[in-house]
Design a protein around this motif. Structure first.
Motif: not given
Lengths: 350, 350, 350, 350
Positions: B334-348
């Motif tokens: 769960e934490n990994v997926e949340q991190f990935l979602r956030d990281a993707e958004q930050i990049k975008k």
């Protein structure tokens, strides 16, 4: 077999004759031991005067490694480290003496064998800006040699810049002067004992390589660093029983300027060697002091070593080598001229 | 204030529940202290079996720095040094612990955080070919970490090459396995406990970062290096009074393969993070283990740090930074997926 | 084979159940490492409050030898020494840990296992009145244990007298409180955390022997001695990655007085043992704390060891021996009573 | 102010004139440094011959503390300790030099300043019979001085008994011969270089107190202990750049028996002093060597110190004191007679 002529270092002979003469004259005098005799006291007073540093503590040790390890052990707490250039003597040629008393030597590449104020600032920031700095040794002491291990010297401006960065960062500045007299005699030198004492927390005036049988005069300029230093000397095995031998030698070297004359003698001959070798077509590293670094081919090296002892430094490129030749207080003009004649012939022959 | 999610290291939680459960079950048992209890004996026997090294001595220590300094102090004479890569833990992150027990750490640049057999050979030759080698610390021990401090791993061939050069040169090979389980779980790994034990003089199986509350199992494979090791543990402050806590933990971790399962769990999640970040457009250093090194701009870093704890490694270029994120035995999908979602958004968003 | 009952020391069981319970509850929380987490911060604050010493620095270490060597290494310069009684833990039972960080331990015979102010004064004078004091290690730190290694305790007056002599002589006073709680629970005790903190430069509250799995809380009362202590902890291998384990334990022990209750429990049982043994005709050394030293014949010892583990201390006279039996936070009344019944029978039978 | 006459130690003058003469003759010769010159080689060969120990390694160091710390550091692992008598030089007069290189000095009371084979056996048993011996430093090296610090000497039988116990217990035997020549000249001496070399693992022939300017010749008789000793000398700061100074001195002292003549000269005068003082009514400790320990009242001491420098040792009883007076290679018969006349008068006057 013919004896080779030694140019590999500046400690192949004994001492300046004045020193031995004085040993003879004072030999049967009785004095207290361990450096508390009148000769050491007079020599210390003389050095304080030459440095214009009345509050300095002066201690006489036998050799350079001993001086380095004793000073650093006296100044640092267990988690603190010394910063120096990669070629620094404490970093490469003292069998880990500093580590053996517990301290890391943090080395940086430096420039021409010298540490810059920027190097120091960088090491300092790298440490303190790290969130986990407690996991790394704390840089606390800056170690420099003048002249450096590759024959270069610090200018007054460079030394003052190091002092300034040490002040800003709360570091100690320690100058290893094993060959100090040869640095002071360089034509591009603008330092003297006074300016060195004004900028360093601790430094030493090297005797071993400058006409003494042995001996280094450690000058602790910073009064806060003077406490209990004699305990450290004793503990590290550096307290000479007949301590007066050190006082007598430094008196002879310093009371009439002999030390500086010997420095000039060696440097003059080193520059003669340098010019001669350059004229003969050899490439050389920059050095205005008594150590000269010459680039020679394998063939040339072999020929030179038939008659001379030189120091091998390192291999560079395919078949080239760096060698070191040193003059000293004891080097004769005759030997220098012979070396130049031979070197010229070797160059021509190839 | 919302709690941040920790990815900065692999020791933010306690222990695997099985371990705590076992502590509860055995809590009121009485045993002798200092690691001589039946649990430690069983754990040692188990480890000897897993390593197929019946003559190995196994000792349990509390932490990694303690293990490193105790082993190195036990193996080296005062003039001998450890060789490691510049990024090696003993070289940069142990506050000079090795120097504090008297030994120089000779660092070489290495390759991808790893020491090569050629590096070792070069250091060895540099020492012994020098006419004045007695003036330099003698290289005697090769220190490597697997995985390395930057997440890479040694192949079996590389380890065997190191063993071979150590044999030729009379050096000891010491492997710091603080994160060993994460290395063994990497998809490109071809080492196991047996091959590590076959090639190293000493190594340790890290527990602290692998689901134990604390603890490192030091395996001394070379019988000649086993003598009196317990004295060293005691002297350096590493002998745990209730030593059975270490035995119990390693029994839980190793008797049914839990250790390896935990390694796989973390590495699987680390690779999920890695792929996600690469897909999102981040640049990353190579790593097949649980530590991932991501390159982020100042802006991106700021955003990430609003919700996550990460390790800052270093600045590169004008406004880029390397950060480290770690998974562990305790990391949740769960934490990994949340991190990935956030990281993707930050990049975008940028 | 029947399990023997352990009375040989006070660390044969695990931890007080409250501690394990709290480990379970907090197990999956994420915190920063190395003792900078909220639990350690709260525990430190709590200890400062109990000691009424707002400016104290509190650090949590894993074990006693580690605490001793880290503190002494942090406080002393290389030529300085610790003064303690011959039976002092640092003098006899730490494998030369203090010497291994470079310092001599100057031992004096003391009285009832305790150092007197007169002892300290004498060592001090002996050093400074010697004309060659630089040839001897300089006494700088006074190390005492409370309770002592033989179960006795310091009175407030004795501690104040030591403080006074330390002030006069410029010495540090360091109290090893590995068994502190058992001392505070003695019926003749008049010390408390506040008076200890008021008189010592540094002391520690022992957890390992007092119901913790492990852990010693080092309290540096003297602000001048606090600088950079965390570097020392890391360098000496004592910085626990999951540092919160220490904070959690000391919170459990100290926040509701559990620590003092456990001390009382053990001491009450120790006194029961003592009275019973005296009544049965055994001779005993004086001790009002949890360690009891009994004099037994060879025959008696053999019988006792059939069912109990005890510590052998030393042989005295022809066939007499001193043994130590300890109670602890975990000792049961039942075991004490059984031991007394058996000891009585053994005495009668002979 | 009149110069006082020095009797406080045996190193108040310079060197025997033959040594200075030889320094003059060889002064401008060029040799390699660091003790690898022909003089050191010849002196080493000479010493091997005198010791009838062809496989011995001989190294020349500058002073005694340096020799002691270098040898002990070379021989011991970190957890091992040296055993010596309470009055042993390493135990009391070297500022913790041995501890500073990491080793505990285990002291025992001894007998007449001498360690007995029984002492050694007892320390050994005490260690190995203890169930927790790993918690104590391991005795590994026996340190004795001959003559001792209080002027007594070992007999051949005593030395052989020490050798035997060392063999049984796996210990090294190290003899500090700082004043060796004065011991060999004692009328009750039955040792010589050969028997010393046959029984010791390492010993040294002291030069500093025997007519050299400085210098101790370390003889490593046991081939297993010879490896890499030069690294240790360098690391500890004891490698003299102009090493030949040491070789030259030991050649002068040993090649024609001068060393033994100087010893006899000093001992003869010491015995003259002794007899004179006893006749005058002074009480004295037993000593057949060059150090004489006289018991004097406060009043007598004051009178003596008006004209003479003596070493104050300790106060005994109400108003009595022990002082040390030394003769040396340089003491004149005239000074001895004057001292006796004065001492007699002082005694009479009171």
């Amino acid at each position: 077999m013919q004896q080779k002529i030694h140019f590999e270092c500046d400690y192949t002979e004994g001492a300046h004759p004045k020193i031995l003469k004085r040993f003879m004259e004072t030999n049967m005098e009785q004095t207290v031991g361990y450096g508390e005799d009148p000769y050491c006291q007079k020599a210390a007073e003389l050095i304080r005067g030459l440095c214009k540093k009345g509050e300095a503590a002066v201690h006489f040790l036998v050799g350079g490694t001993q001086a380095n390890l004793t000073v650093i052990s006296a100044l640092l707490r267990p988690h603190q480290a010394a910063v120096c250039v990669e070629t620094g003597h404490i970093n490469v040629h003292e069998t880990g003496a500093i580590e053996a008393v517990g301290h890391k030597v943090i080395s940086v590449s430096g420039k021409n064998g010298k540490l810059t104020a920027e190097d120091v600032e960088r090491v300092y920031r790298l440490h303190w800006e790290d969130a986990t700095h407690e996991h790394m040794p704390q840089p606390k002491l800056v170690y420099i040699s003048n002249p450096t291990e590759i024959g270069t010297i610090y200018t007054k401006a460079e030394l003052e810049a190091l002092r300034a960065v040490c002040d800003r960062c709360g570091l100690y500045l320690f100058l290893d002067g094993a060959r100090l007299g040869y640095g002071l005699a360089a034509e591009d030198n603008d330092l003297d004992l006074e300016s060195i004492a004004a900028n360093c927390d601790v430094f030493y005036i090297g005797g071993t390589k400058m006409g003494a049988l042995f001996g280094e005069a450690v000058v602790i300029c910073n009064p806060e660093l003077q406490e209990d230093f004699r305990y450290l000397i004793k503990q590290k095995g550096g307290m000479l029983a007949k301590g007066r031998l050190l006082g007598i030698q430094f008196l002879e070297l310093l009371q009439d300027g002999l030390y500086f004359d010997l420095g000039e003698h060696a440097v003059k001959l080193a520059q003669k060697l340098r010019e001669g070798l350059l004229n003969a077509g050899y490439k050389m590293q920059d050095s205005t002091t008594n150590q000269q670094f010459v680039i020679v081919s394998d063939e040339e090296l072999k020929k030179i070593e038939e008659k001379y002892c030189v120091s091998y430094i390192e291999r560079i490129g395919e078949d080239q080598n760096v060698i070191r030749i040193c003059t000293s207080w004891a080097t004769t003009e005759e030997n220098v001229e012979q070396f130049l004649r031979d070197a010229e012939q070797i160059k021509k022959a190839l």
